[in-house]
Design a protein around this motif. Sequence first.
Motif: not given
Length: 554
Positions: A151, A154-155, A157-158, A161, A188-190, A319
Amino acid sequence: MTPSSVRITVGELAVRFLEQCGTRAAFGVISIHNMPILDAFNTRQVIRFVSARGEAGACNMADAYARVTGTLGVCVTSTGTGSGNAAGAMVEALTAGTPMLHLTGQIESPFLDRDLGYIHEHPAQLAMLRAVGKEAFRIRNPETALATLREAVRIAQTPPCGPVSIEIPIDVQKMLLELPADLSPLPAPRAQPSPQALDALAERLLQARRPLLWLGGGARGAAAAAQRLVAMGWAVVTSVQGRGIVPEDHPQTLGSYNLQKPAEDFYATVDAMLTVGSRLRSNETLSYKLRLPATRYRIDANVLAENRGYDSACFVHGDAELTLNALADRLEGRMRIDPQLVADVQRARAGASALVDSGLGAYVALKNAVSEVAGQDIWWVRDITLSNSMWGNRAPVLNHPRAGVHALGGGIGQGLAMAIGTAIANTTHQLGRKTVALAGDGGFMLNVGELACAVQEDAHLVVLLMNDSRYGVIKNIQDDIYGGRHCYVELHTPDFAQFCASLKATHLRLGAPEQAREVLAQALGASGPVVVEVDMAAWGPFVAKFAGPILKKD
Ligand SMILES: Cc1ncc(C[n+]2csc(CCOP(=O)(O)OP(=O)(O)O)c2C)c(N)n1
């Protein structure tokens, strides 16, 4: 536990997980409170671990590594003072939007949060880490370690960033767990732009005859998509963090000459400006007084960017790459762009760069020598120093979206460590560029211990050390607004030749403008760290006096 299962420590789990993230180098300072992690780096020998001389430097190195590779940066610190030492560099990574994982220790969990004055305890470490980063976590037991690591990354790289910290009490770092079968990171969601918002923006842009794209650091992953708009005839300008997204020698770009008068005059002729992944920060916009084109649109992965700094007639949350591509799909073959626009960009760019050069005096020779001798295949790393404010933020020409690395937050003393992180990344990722850094003597001295790290790691880098034996910019500010009362700015400075000799770092003195090309060529030909000391007393003063970020009165 099955007979064939392997048991590993939480420290090793962290290292194995980072291997799955594609990490090739990590940076830090060893300590009792992180030894299970570092022991795993050492025994596994997959990720190169770089021993910095301080946690601030380690964090700056990880930041620069992440910036130039576009991957996760990793730094490891000790608890308490160690993680506190990294705080300033964390702020810089947060400002720059760098995806980074900061692993730190904590005292043994049975004694934690009890105000016992236990050695190395930092009672509010987590609160401090939350304040200087994007998020911070504590791993409390082996069972939750992998989920927390996943997690956190992921955070980080989201987009937008940023650096994320995890503190792991030392007893937890040593605890055993069964090696999980799957250590893969989470995607990582875009942010997906809404088709309706894209249609509305495209409709407006189809009216434009003189469109301008303003690219910020958030668009560094969108070079190919931006190029589609350039191919339609759009003009381009970038923030300093957005340099090189469009190669700076392209005839349609102003590069980062974004706030000089000729650029502002050009903006008055633009009928649509589309800002992508840029905060239009104070130092890019004369503290929000720069007259940008009247019709403004904006794309950002941060939904809260809408109407910040400057308002916009239409905002698309998304994005940068996805949104620009979707927009290009709607615009290609349908725009009628003024054929005069390119010539006007070139005129504005020439005017702005001549204005910059006119303030430099003899130092134009240094600026030009960097371009001529180092060429475009460089990483251009800068500390906060007069030379960077006056020309390094705009020149030399950069041809890569990640070629520029600088301290966005304005903190001095980070350039040398950033250059080391860059040089290591260049090696571990085989990127084939030269690392050239620009620093003042004041900033250089702040974290000078990292020069020993550079020698030990055989980091190939050249530092242009602008030695005026003072905090030059602060002295200029004292002239400007403190009645010329100079205090605390004259610096006792080492004999850098002797200092470098003692560390076995190459030192070259650059005593006159005529020698700039030759000395630079010599420096670039050497291996390991090279300090090129520009003797500013011999070169003389700049023509213009830079006294801090430019402010506009009206
Ligand atoms: C961490 C930090 N401390 C203090 C400052 C204030 N400051 C800004 S520029 C500067 C002087 C930098 O001196 P030097 O590196 O020698 O460069 P010069 O201004 O002489 O070109 C100082 C102290 C700062 N920006 N960041």
